[in-house]
Design a protein around this motif. Structure first.
Motif, PDB file in Angstrom:
ATOM      1  N   LEU A   1       0.889  -1.160   0.000  1.00 48.19           N
ATOM      2  CA  LEU A   1       0.000   0.000   0.000  1.00 48.19           C
ATOM      3  C   LEU A   1       0.925   1.206   0.000  1.00 48.19           C
ATOM      4  O   LEU A   1       1.594   1.475   0.989  1.00 48.19           O
ATOM      5  CB  LEU A   1      -0.913   0.000   1.237  1.00 48.19           C
ATOM      6  CG  LEU A   1      -1.954   1.117   1.320  1.00 48.19           C
ATOM      7  CD1 LEU A   1      -2.940   1.026   0.149  1.00 48.19           C
ATOM      8  CD2 LEU A   1      -2.713   1.046   2.635  1.00 48.19           C
ATOM      9  N   HIS A   2       1.037   1.874  -1.158  1.00 49.82           N
ATOM     10  CA  HIS A   2       1.968   2.999  -1.271  1.00 49.82           C
ATOM     11  C   HIS A   2       1.223   4.285  -1.600  1.00 49.82           C
ATOM     12  O   HIS A   2       0.068   4.260  -1.973  1.00 49.82           O
ATOM     13  CB  HIS A   2       3.067   2.712  -2.308  1.00 49.82           C
ATOM     14  CG  HIS A   2       2.545   2.499  -3.694  1.00 49.82           C
ATOM     15  ND1 HIS A   2       2.026   1.294  -4.117  1.00 49.82           N
ATOM     16  CD2 HIS A   2       2.443   3.336  -4.733  1.00 49.82           C
ATOM     17  CE1 HIS A   2       1.632   1.410  -5.379  1.00 49.82           C
ATOM     18  NE2 HIS A   2       1.866   2.643  -5.777  1.00 49.82           N
ATOM     19  N   GLY A   3       1.924   5.403  -1.393  1.00 47.54           N
ATOM     20  CA  GLY A   3       1.285   6.699  -1.579  1.00 47.54           C
ATOM     21  C   GLY A   3       0.207   6.926  -0.533  1.00 47.54           C
ATOM     22  O   GLY A   3      -0.806   7.561  -0.794  1.00 47.54           O
ATOM     23  N   VAL A   4       0.433   6.409   0.660  1.00 47.60           N
ATOM     24  CA  VAL A   4      -0.561   6.468   1.734  1.00 47.60           C
ATOM     25  C   VAL A   4      -0.741   7.915   2.198  1.00 47.60           C
ATOM     26  O   VAL A   4       0.229   8.645   2.383  1.00 47.60           O
ATOM     27  CB  VAL A   4      -0.146   5.578   2.927  1.00 47.60           C
ATOM     28  CG1 VAL A   4      -1.147   5.704   4.071  1.00 47.60           C
ATOM     29  CG2 VAL A   4      -0.005   4.130   2.481  1.00 47.60           C
ATOM     30  N   VAL A   5      -1.994   8.297   2.376  1.00 49.80           N
ATOM     31  CA  VAL A   5      -2.360   9.614   2.900  1.00 49.80           C
ATOM     32  C   VAL A   5      -3.409   9.380   3.979  1.00 49.80           C
ATOM     33  O   VAL A   5      -4.328   8.591   3.792  1.00 49.80           O
ATOM     34  CB  VAL A   5      -2.951  10.507   1.791  1.00 49.80           C
ATOM     35  CG1 VAL A   5      -3.421  11.835   2.349  1.00 49.80           C
ATOM     36  CG2 VAL A   5      -1.958  10.710   0.667  1.00 49.80           C
ATOM     37  N   GLY A   6      -3.251  10.055   5.125  1.00 52.79           N
ATOM     38  CA  GLY A   6      -4.256   9.979   6.170  1.00 52.79           C
ATOM     39  C   GLY A   6      -3.876   9.104   7.352  1.00 52.79           C
ATOM     40  O   GLY A   6      -4.711   8.847   8.219  1.00 52.79           O
ATOM     41  N   VAL A   7      -2.612   8.646   7.406  1.00 55.94           N
ATOM     42  CA  VAL A   7      -2.148   7.835   8.533  1.00 55.94           C
ATOM     43  C   VAL A   7      -0.815   8.403   9.001  1.00 55.94           C
ATOM     44  O   VAL A   7       0.093   8.618   8.197  1.00 55.94           O
ATOM     45  CB  VAL A   7      -1.969   6.352   8.152  1.00 55.94           C
ATOM     46  CG1 VAL A   7      -1.560   5.526   9.371  1.00 55.94           C
ATOM     47  CG2 VAL A   7      -3.222   5.784   7.518  1.00 55.94           C
ATOM     48  N   SER A   8      -0.699   8.658  10.313  1.00 52.59           N
ATOM     49  CA  SER A   8       0.540   9.170  10.908  1.00 52.59           C
ATOM     50  C   SER A   8       0.896   8.329  12.115  1.00 52.59           C
ATOM     51  O   SER A   8       0.021   7.783  12.784  1.00 52.59           O
ATOM     52  CB  SER A   8       0.375  10.622  11.371  1.00 52.59           C
ATOM     53  OG  SER A   8       0.004  11.439  10.293  1.00 52.59           O
ATOM     54  N   GLN A   9       2.194   8.274  12.399  1.00 54.41           N
ATOM     55  CA  GLN A   9       2.685   7.510  13.535  1.00 54.41           C
ATOM     56  C   GLN A   9       3.505   8.406  14.433  1.00 54.41           C
ATOM     57  O   GLN A   9       4.291   9.226  13.954  1.00 54.41           O
ATOM     58  CB  GLN A   9       3.535   6.353  13.025  1.00 54.41           C
ATOM     59  CG  GLN A   9       4.078   5.486  14.115  1.00 54.41           C
ATOM     60  CD  GLN A   9       4.780   4.270  13.548  1.00 54.41           C
ATOM     61  OE1 GLN A   9       4.482   3.820  12.451  1.00 54.41           O
ATOM     62  NE2 GLN A   9       5.707   3.740  14.300  1.00 54.41           N
ATOM     63  N   GLU A  10       3.338   8.258  15.731  1.00 50.66           N
ATOM     64  CA  GLU A  10       4.097   9.055  16.678  1.00 50.66           C
ATOM     65  C   GLU A  10       5.457   8.396  16.928  1.00 50.66           C
ATOM     66  O   GLU A  10       5.535   7.225  17.286  1.00 50.66           O
ATOM     67  CB  GLU A  10       3.338   9.197  17.998  1.00 50.66           C
ATOM     68  CG  GLU A  10       4.019  10.133  18.960  1.00 50.66           C
ATOM     69  CD  GLU A  10       3.289  10.264  20.279  1.00 50.66           C
ATOM     70  OE1 GLU A  10       3.255  11.383  20.809  1.00 50.66           O
ATOM     71  OE2 GLU A  10       2.751   9.250  20.766  1.00 50.66           O
ATOM     72  N   GLU A  11       6.506   9.160  16.696  1.00 52.27           N
ATOM     73  CA  GLU A  11       7.876   8.718  16.961  1.00 52.27           C
ATOM     74  C   GLU A  11       8.587   9.833  17.698  1.00 52.27           C
ATOM     75  O   GLU A  11       8.716  10.943  17.170  1.00 52.27           O
ATOM     76  CB  GLU A  11       8.620   8.408  15.650  1.00 52.27           C
ATOM     77  CG  GLU A  11       8.125   7.187  14.925  1.00 52.27           C
ATOM     78  CD  GLU A  11       8.431   5.891  15.640  1.00 52.27           C
ATOM     79  OE1 GLU A  11       9.449   5.804  16.359  1.00 52.27           O
ATOM     80  OE2 GLU A  11       7.626   4.951  15.497  1.00 52.27           O
ATOM     81  N   LEU A  12       9.028   9.558  18.913  1.00 51.35           N
ATOM     82  CA  LEU A  12       9.756  10.546  19.712  1.00 51.35           C
ATOM     83  C   LEU A  12       9.009  11.878  19.792  1.00 51.35           C
ATOM     84  O   LEU A  12       9.574  12.946  19.567  1.00 51.35           O
ATOM     85  CB  LEU A  12      11.162  10.757  19.157  1.00 51.35           C
ATOM     86  CG  LEU A  12      12.039   9.511  19.123  1.00 51.35           C
ATOM     87  CD1 LEU A  12      13.330   9.796  18.388  1.00 51.35           C
ATOM     88  CD2 LEU A  12      12.301   8.991  20.518  1.00 51.35           C
ATOM     89  N   PHE A  13       7.731  11.833  20.066  1.00 46.31           N
ATOM     90  CA  PHE A  13       6.866  13.010  20.229  1.00 46.31           C
ATOM     91  C   PHE A  13       6.641  13.790  18.937  1.00 46.31           C
ATOM     92  O   PHE A  13       6.155  14.907  18.967  1.00 46.31           O
ATOM     93  CB  PHE A  13       7.396  13.934  21.332  1.00 46.31           C
ATOM     94  CG  PHE A  13       7.569  13.236  22.635  1.00 46.31           C
ATOM     95  CD1 PHE A  13       6.458  12.877  23.376  1.00 46.31           C
ATOM     96  CD2 PHE A  13       8.821  12.909  23.111  1.00 46.31           C
ATOM     97  CE1 PHE A  13       6.592  12.214  24.583  1.00 46.31           C
ATOM     98  CE2 PHE A  13       8.971  12.246  24.322  1.00 46.31           C
ATOM     99  CZ  PHE A  13       7.860  11.897  25.058  1.00 46.31           C
ATOM    100  N   LEU A  14       6.993  13.205  17.802  1.00 42.50           N
ATOM    101  CA  LEU A  14       6.720  13.815  16.493  1.00 42.50           C
ATOM    102  C   LEU A  14       5.718  12.932  15.760  1.00 42.50           C
ATOM    103  O   LEU A  14       5.772  11.707  15.854  1.00 42.50           O
ATOM    104  CB  LEU A  14       7.995  13.917  15.655  1.00 42.50           C
ATOM    105  CG  LEU A  14       9.099  14.813  16.178  1.00 42.50           C
ATOM    106  CD1 LEU A  14      10.341  14.649  15.296  1.00 42.50           C
ATOM    107  CD2 LEU A  14       8.654  16.258  16.196  1.00 42.50           C
ATOM    108  N   TRP A  15       4.825  13.570  15.002  1.00 43.71           N
ATOM    109  CA  TRP A  15       3.882  12.831  14.177  1.00 43.71           C
ATOM    110  C   TRP A  15       4.423  12.767  12.762  1.00 43.71           C
ATOM    111  O   TRP A  15       4.576  13.787  12.105  1.00 43.71           O
ATOM    112  CB  TRP A  15       2.501  13.493  14.215  1.00 43.71           C
ATOM    113  CG  TRP A  15       1.844  13.245  15.528  1.00 43.71           C
ATOM    114  CD1 TRP A  15       1.799  14.096  16.591  1.00 43.71           C
ATOM    115  CD2 TRP A  15       1.187  12.051  15.927  1.00 43.71           C
ATOM    116  NE1 TRP A  15       1.138  13.500  17.629  1.00 43.71           N
ATOM    117  CE2 TRP A  15       0.754  12.240  17.251  1.00 43.71           C
ATOM    118  CE3 TRP A  15       0.920  10.846  15.308  1.00 43.71           C
ATOM    119  CZ2 TRP A  15       0.062  11.267  17.963  1.00 43.71           C
ATOM    120  CZ3 TRP A  15       0.219   9.876  16.014  1.00 43.71           C
ATOM    121  CH2 TRP A  15      -0.206  10.079  17.324  1.00 43.71           C
ATOM    122  N   LEU A  16       4.749  11.548  12.315  1.00 44.44           N
ATOM    123  CA  LEU A  16       5.322  11.348  10.987  1.00 44.44           C
ATOM    124  C   LEU A  16       4.336  10.592  10.114  1.00 44.44           C
ATOM    125  O   LEU A  16       3.755   9.584  10.543  1.00 44.44           O
ATOM    126  CB  LEU A  16       6.632  10.566  11.091  1.00 44.44           C
ATOM    127  CG  LEU A  16       7.697  11.203  11.981  1.00 44.44           C
ATOM    128  CD1 LEU A  16       8.863  10.249  12.154  1.00 44.44           C
ATOM    129  CD2 LEU A  16       8.160  12.522  11.390  1.00 44.44           C
TER     130      LEU A  16
END
Length: 165
Positions: free
Chosen positions: A85-100
């Motif tokens: 699943l590539h070109g994903v839009v609408g999903v973010s993951q929290e890493e070290l207090f940043l949303w990527l």
């Protein structure tokens, strides 16, 4: 002649579930991805068979926990192909207090038990077993976590251990 017709009908019956999966989780499984990549809160979805564009509408924007906190927007889009699943839009993951933003989700070898996430600045490998079941999703907006949400999530391993006690 009658036996040939029955054989043809039997073959068509086997192919129908592959042609039109009943849920987004069935569709993901049919494309070599684990069903728990998306939460249970899916309202509807569509897949353009020519372009592979998948569009998923959730009941509400929400948070789920896998190995870290993940945010799902109300609409999630991506280009679906087998194991990718590539070109994903609408999903973010929290890493070290940043949303990527998660840009790609890839299973190159299902027997490896590993799934790869492209979060822009890095690639993250996780166990496919984390995505075996669609997660519960807590309502919220990206970066605006409802008080108590972080504490309200417990890992699946913690829940399983607690249930065994």
């Amino acid at each position: 002649m009658a036996s040939e017709s029955l054989l043809l009908l039997g073959c068509l019956a086997l192919l129908l579930p592959l042609a039109s999966p009943g849920s987004i989780h069935d569709l993901l499984r049919a494309h070599g991805l684990p069903p728990g990549l998306l939460p249970r809160a899916v309202e509807s979805f569509s897949l353009d068979p020519r372009s592979g564009l998948l569009e998923v509408h959730l009941d509400y924007p929400c948070y789920a926990r896998f190995d870290s906190l993940v945010f799902f927007d109300r609409v999630v889009r991506g280009n679906l192909s087998y194991g990718d699943l590539h070109g994903v839009v609408g999903v973010s993951q929290e890493e070290l207090f940043l949303w990527l933003p998660i840009r790609e989700i890839l299973v190159t070898d299902p027997s490896s038990g590993v799934i790869l996430f492209d979060i822009g600045v890095a690639h993250k490998q996780l166990s496919i077993s984390l995505f075996e079941y669609p997660p519960e999703c807590q309502p919220g907006r990206e970066g605006k976590i409802v008080p108590g949400i972080r504490e309200g999530f417990r890992g699946r391993e913690e829940k399983a251990l607690e249930e065994q006690r």
